[in-house]
Design a protein around this motif. Structure first.
Motif, PDB file in Angstrom:
ATOM      1  N   UNK A  68      -6.588   7.696  -4.694  1.00 33.78           N
ATOM      2  CA  UNK A  68      -5.782   8.911  -4.946  1.00 33.78           C
ATOM      3  C   UNK A  68      -5.242   9.480  -3.830  1.00 33.78           C
ATOM      4  N   UNK A  69      -4.087   9.978  -4.193  1.00 35.38           N
ATOM      5  CA  UNK A  69      -3.403  11.039  -3.365  1.00 35.38           C
ATOM      6  C   UNK A  69      -4.012  12.564  -3.861  1.00 35.38           C
ATOM      7  N   UNK A  70      -4.017  13.291  -2.971  1.00 33.81           N
ATOM      8  CA  UNK A  70      -4.546  14.819  -3.170  1.00 33.81           C
ATOM      9  C   UNK A  70      -3.566  15.688  -2.533  1.00 33.81           C
ATOM     10  N   UNK A  71      -3.287  16.911  -3.294  1.00 34.51           N
ATOM     11  CA  UNK A  71      -2.421  18.049  -2.912  1.00 34.51           C
ATOM     12  C   UNK A  71      -3.169  18.982  -2.721  1.00 34.51           C
ATOM     13  N   UNK A  72      -3.224  19.868  -1.433  1.00 31.18           N
ATOM     14  CA  UNK A  72      -4.041  21.203  -1.553  1.00 31.18           C
ATOM     15  C   UNK A  72      -3.181  22.282  -0.784  1.00 31.18           C
TER      16      UNK A  72
ATOM     17  N   UNK B 223       4.850   5.958   0.633  1.00 33.22           N
ATOM     18  CA  UNK B 223       4.125   7.234   0.899  1.00 33.22           C
ATOM     19  C   UNK B 223       3.947   7.535   2.426  1.00 33.22           C
ATOM     20  N   UNK B 224       3.703   6.669   3.072  1.00 31.77           N
ATOM     21  CA  UNK B 224       3.636   6.613   4.603  1.00 31.77           C
ATOM     22  C   UNK B 224       4.960   7.240   5.064  1.00 31.77           C
ATOM     23  N   UNK B 225       5.981   6.704   4.827  1.00 32.49           N
ATOM     24  CA  UNK B 225       7.260   6.858   5.107  1.00 32.49           C
ATOM     25  C   UNK B 225       7.784   8.073   4.451  1.00 32.49           C
ATOM     26  N   UNK B 226       7.473   8.531   3.582  1.00 32.66           N
ATOM     27  CA  UNK B 226       7.879   9.678   3.012  1.00 32.66           C
ATOM     28  C   UNK B 226       7.085  10.960   3.662  1.00 32.66           C
ATOM     29  N   UNK B 227       5.605  10.579   4.153  1.00 32.94           N
ATOM     30  CA  UNK B 227       4.968  11.792   4.763  1.00 32.94           C
ATOM     31  C   UNK B 227       5.483  11.713   6.231  1.00 32.94           C
TER      32      UNK B 227
ATOM     33  N   UNK C  90       7.529  16.188   0.029  1.00 39.46           N
ATOM     34  CA  UNK C  90       8.356  15.300  -0.504  1.00 39.46           C
ATOM     35  C   UNK C  90       7.572  14.589  -1.802  1.00 39.46           C
ATOM     36  N   UNK C  91       8.285  14.717  -3.036  1.00 36.86           N
ATOM     37  CA  UNK C  91       7.548  14.290  -4.221  1.00 36.86           C
ATOM     38  C   UNK C  91       8.139  12.939  -4.720  1.00 36.86           C
ATOM     39  N   UNK C  92       7.162  11.911  -5.381  1.00 40.15           N
ATOM     40  CA  UNK C  92       7.419  10.957  -6.137  1.00 40.15           C
ATOM     41  C   UNK C  92       6.827  11.609  -7.545  1.00 40.15           C
ATOM     42  N   UNK C  93       7.905  12.177  -8.108  1.00 38.60           N
ATOM     43  CA  UNK C  93       7.340  13.149  -9.345  1.00 38.60           C
ATOM     44  C   UNK C  93       6.558  12.402 -10.374  1.00 38.60           C
ATOM     45  N   UNK C  94       5.426  12.963 -10.523  1.00 40.59           N
ATOM     46  CA  UNK C  94       4.210  12.108 -11.504  1.00 40.59           C
ATOM     47  C   UNK C  94       3.471  11.307 -10.848  1.00 40.59           C
TER      48      UNK C  94
END
Length: 388
Positions: free
Chosen positions: A236-240, A266-270, A354-358
């Motif tokens: 899971x990804x988690x956003x806080x 996700x690593x590249x976006x981060x 940065x979002x990959x929506x949904x």
């Protein structure tokens, strides 16, 4: 106020002199705009001018700010004792339940000899219908709008305000550390939210103007989602995100986490989000326009091909906040076209997401104080995506 005089200022957030200086500057702004007085209605600005705070600000309240002399406050009768305790004001009037506050305000203005004041009409807490009733009670077709007069005065914080924001930042960091520690497979979003709220409160936080944001799995890819009992799973990804609060002054903090290794994309976006945040922080310099940090971040994001994953401002002012928002984003933004120069004493929250929506959101944020040489982040928490 005679029956409550013994409580005056007992709950005040700052010294009387702090509010007197603000009132003097505000009165000067009203006078220079050519008005005889300003009716202040937003809870944030009433608080900035007087220290008036309550959970009961859902009931109409108004501060009459003359060009010279002390302000006059009108509140619901039930709220008067708290208003006396919160403030150093000598003149606090009250209206009864069942009484039309528009008529009560008109009577108070009449007693003060104020015939045609300006009024904050752009806030969230006075409806067009109520504004029209107030104008009618004053026998005016419409009230002049004074919504833009005082917000610019709040952008640069005093030393006392910055001290409060620094304290709030320590509460936010304590809550974020606890939230990250609570993220594990088999737990759920509610447990994470409880950890964040509990530890921030134990650290010293007062009531926050907005609840923490907690989302996991595909929900983490949707903006401004918060906890809904979802169980955390491996992968899971988690956003806080949360804000701490001290004397109504807020500092926010955002982090992202992953239960297990994140996907390569996700690593590249981060990596891109963190470089964009660094670029924005480097661009915060006294004298630079408020657009400069946003444009610096946008260049990094565009160069990596993630323009569509951003589509927002890089930051906004922080300070006084009442629900429903913990920021002062309506007061001042770090965004394209905002030409106001950055000044020492301004405080901003910069969420670089940065979002990959949904699917997921990645990034980090910092609340920073502008110093004579740049931006000072108020958190020591690592920004990299926490791999749990």
């Amino acid at each position: 106020m005679h029956e409550f005089a013994h409580m005056q200022g007992s709950e005040a957030a700052f010294r009387q002199a702090e509010f007197a200086e603000r009132q003097t500057r505000a009165g000067r702004a009203v006078r220079e705009a050519g008005f005889e007085a300003l009716i202040v209605t937003s809870p944030e600005t009433i608080y900035w001018l007087t220290g008036r705070q309550t959970a009961g600000y859902f009931a109409f309240q108004a501060l009459i700010l003359p060009t010279d002399g002390a302000p006059h406050l009108l509140v619901r009768r039930l709220e008067k004792p708290g208003a006396v305790a919160n403030t150093w004001l000598a003149d606090i009037a009250a209206y009864e339940d069942g009484e039309d506050p528009a008529e009560a305000l008109a009577r108070l203005l009449g007693a003060l000899g104020i015939a045609c004041p300006a009024m904050e009409l752009g806030g969230w807490f006075v409806s067009p219908l109520l504004a029209a009733r107030i104008a009618a009670s004053l026998k005016l077709e419409a009230l002049p709008d004074g919504s833009t007069l005082l917000p610019p005065l709040r952008a640069v914080k005093s030393p006392a305000e910055i001290d409060a924001i620094r304290r709030a930042a320590t509460y936010a960091e304590a809550g974020m550390r606890a939230g990250l520690e609570a993220c594990r497979a088999g737990s759920d979003e509610n447990a994470v939210a409880a950890a964040m709220l509990g530890e921030a409160t134990r650290a010293g936080s007062e009531a926050m103007a907005m609840e923490p944001l907690v989302s996991s799995g595909p929900r983490s890819g949707l903006p401004h989602m918060t906890w809904r009992r979802r169980q955390l799973e491996a992968g899971d990804p988690i956003f806080l995100e949360l804000a701490g609060s001290h004397a109504r002054y807020h500092a926010a903090l955002m982090r992202s986490a992953w239960i297990g290794p994140p996907p390569a994309e996700a690593r590249r976006m981060m990596d891109c989000a963190l470089r964009a945040l660094d670029a924005a922080l480097d661009a915060i310099r006294p004298g630079a326009p408020c657009s400069a940090p946003h444009e610096a971040a946008q260049r990094v994001i565009d160069a990596d091909g993630y323009t569509a994953a951003f589509r927002k401002r890089i930051g906004y002012s922080m300070g006084i906040a009442f629900a429903p928002d913990w920021g002062e984003g309506a007061l001042l933004s770090l965004f394209s076209g905002v030409d106001r120069p950055i000044e020492p004493g301004m405080v901003f929250h910069l969420p670089a997401t940065l979002r990959s929506y949904g699917v997921w959101t990645v990034g980090a944020s910092e609340t920073v104080v502008v110093t004579p040489t740049g931006a000072e982040p108020l958190s020591s928490l690592p920004r990299a995506c926490a791999i749990l």
